[in-house]
Design a protein around this motif. Structure first.
Motif, mmCIF file in Angstrom:
data_model
loop_
_atom_site.group_PDB
_atom_site.id
_atom_site.type_symbol
_atom_site.label_atom_id
_atom_site.label_comp_id
_atom_site.label_asym_id
_atom_site.label_seq_id
_atom_site.Cartn_x
_atom_site.Cartn_y
_atom_site.Cartn_z
ATOM 1 N N LYS A 69 -21.931 9.552 -9.768
ATOM 2 C CA LYS A 69 -23.337 9.955 -9.787
ATOM 3 C C LYS A 69 -23.433 11.477 -9.732
ATOM 4 C CE LYS A 69 -24.189 7.444 -6.113
ATOM 5 N NZ LYS A 69 -23.303 6.468 -5.607
ATOM 6 N N GLU A 70 -24.506 12.022 -10.257
ATOM 7 C CA GLU A 70 -24.710 13.468 -10.249
ATOM 8 C C GLU A 70 -24.693 14.022 -8.825
ATOM 9 O OE1 GLU A 70 -27.623 16.845 -12.232
ATOM 10 O OE2 GLU A 70 -27.778 14.761 -12.894
ATOM 11 N N SER A 71 -25.138 13.239 -7.865
ATOM 12 C CA SER A 71 -25.125 13.674 -6.461
ATOM 13 C C SER A 71 -23.706 13.854 -5.928
ATOM 14 C CB SER A 71 -25.896 12.685 -5.586
ATOM 15 O OG SER A 71 -25.282 11.400 -5.630
ATOM 16 N N GLU A 72 -22.692 13.359 -6.661
ATOM 17 C CA GLU A 72 -21.291 13.478 -6.248
ATOM 18 C C GLU A 72 -20.569 14.618 -6.960
ATOM 19 O OE1 GLU A 72 -19.832 9.070 -5.185
ATOM 20 O OE2 GLU A 72 -20.480 9.287 -7.281
ATOM 21 N N TYR A 73 -21.266 15.375 -7.776
ATOM 22 C CA TYR A 73 -20.626 16.426 -8.559
ATOM 23 C C TYR A 73 -19.899 17.452 -7.699
ATOM 24 C CZ TYR A 73 -22.659 15.033 -13.086
ATOM 25 O OH TYR A 73 -22.987 14.377 -14.242
#
Length: 147
Positions: free
Chosen positions: A9-13
């Protein structure tokens, strides 16, 4: 050990970039510090968004390796150095070949471990570029999977 491969997920970038940086520092000895600092925000803000990302996670769900694929080409594959040699890269690459139909990869010529890794899986260099994609003096081998 078999690792769970799933989407990122983008929140894990930021976690992905941490794995990227640790891996690069352990394997890309030819890069200068200013190169790492140059690429780091590009990875976070541009490159990760341009690929389909998959991760390998440990038993508590932390990302220990990841890959990015676009247009049947493996654009990135990085493993945290603490987890290297445990089959994570092999598992991710097999997943990419078998499920995402990748048959191409570009690899830094000076990263001989990576070159050997891809050769082991049947990739062969078909072309060489003297500069990387950003115009920096790091030769790239363009490799294709031989069937």
């Amino acid at each position: 050990m078999k690792y769970n491969i799933d989407n990122i997920k983008e929140s894990e970038y930021s976690e992905v970039v941490d794995v990227w940086e640790a891996s690069v520092r352990a394997t890309h000895h030819f890069l200068k510090e200013e190169d790492i600092q140059f690429f780091k925000p590009l990875i976070l803000n541009e490159f990760l968004k341009a690929v389909t990302l998959s991760s390998a996670r440990n038993e508590i769900g932390r990302i220990v390796g990841f890959m990015g694929v676009a247009n049947e080409k493996l654009e990135m594959l990085f493993i945290h150095p603490d987890m290297m040699g445990q089959g994570i890269g092999k598992q991710l690459l097999r997943h990419a070949i078998e499920n995402l139909n990748i048959d191409k990869v570009d690899v830094n010529e000076d990263n001989q471990t990576a070159v050997g890794f891809y050769k082991y899986f049947g990739f062969r260099a078909i072309k060489r570029s003297p500069l990387d994609g950003m115009g920096k003096p790091y030769p790239i081998l363009h490799m294709e999977l031989t069937k």
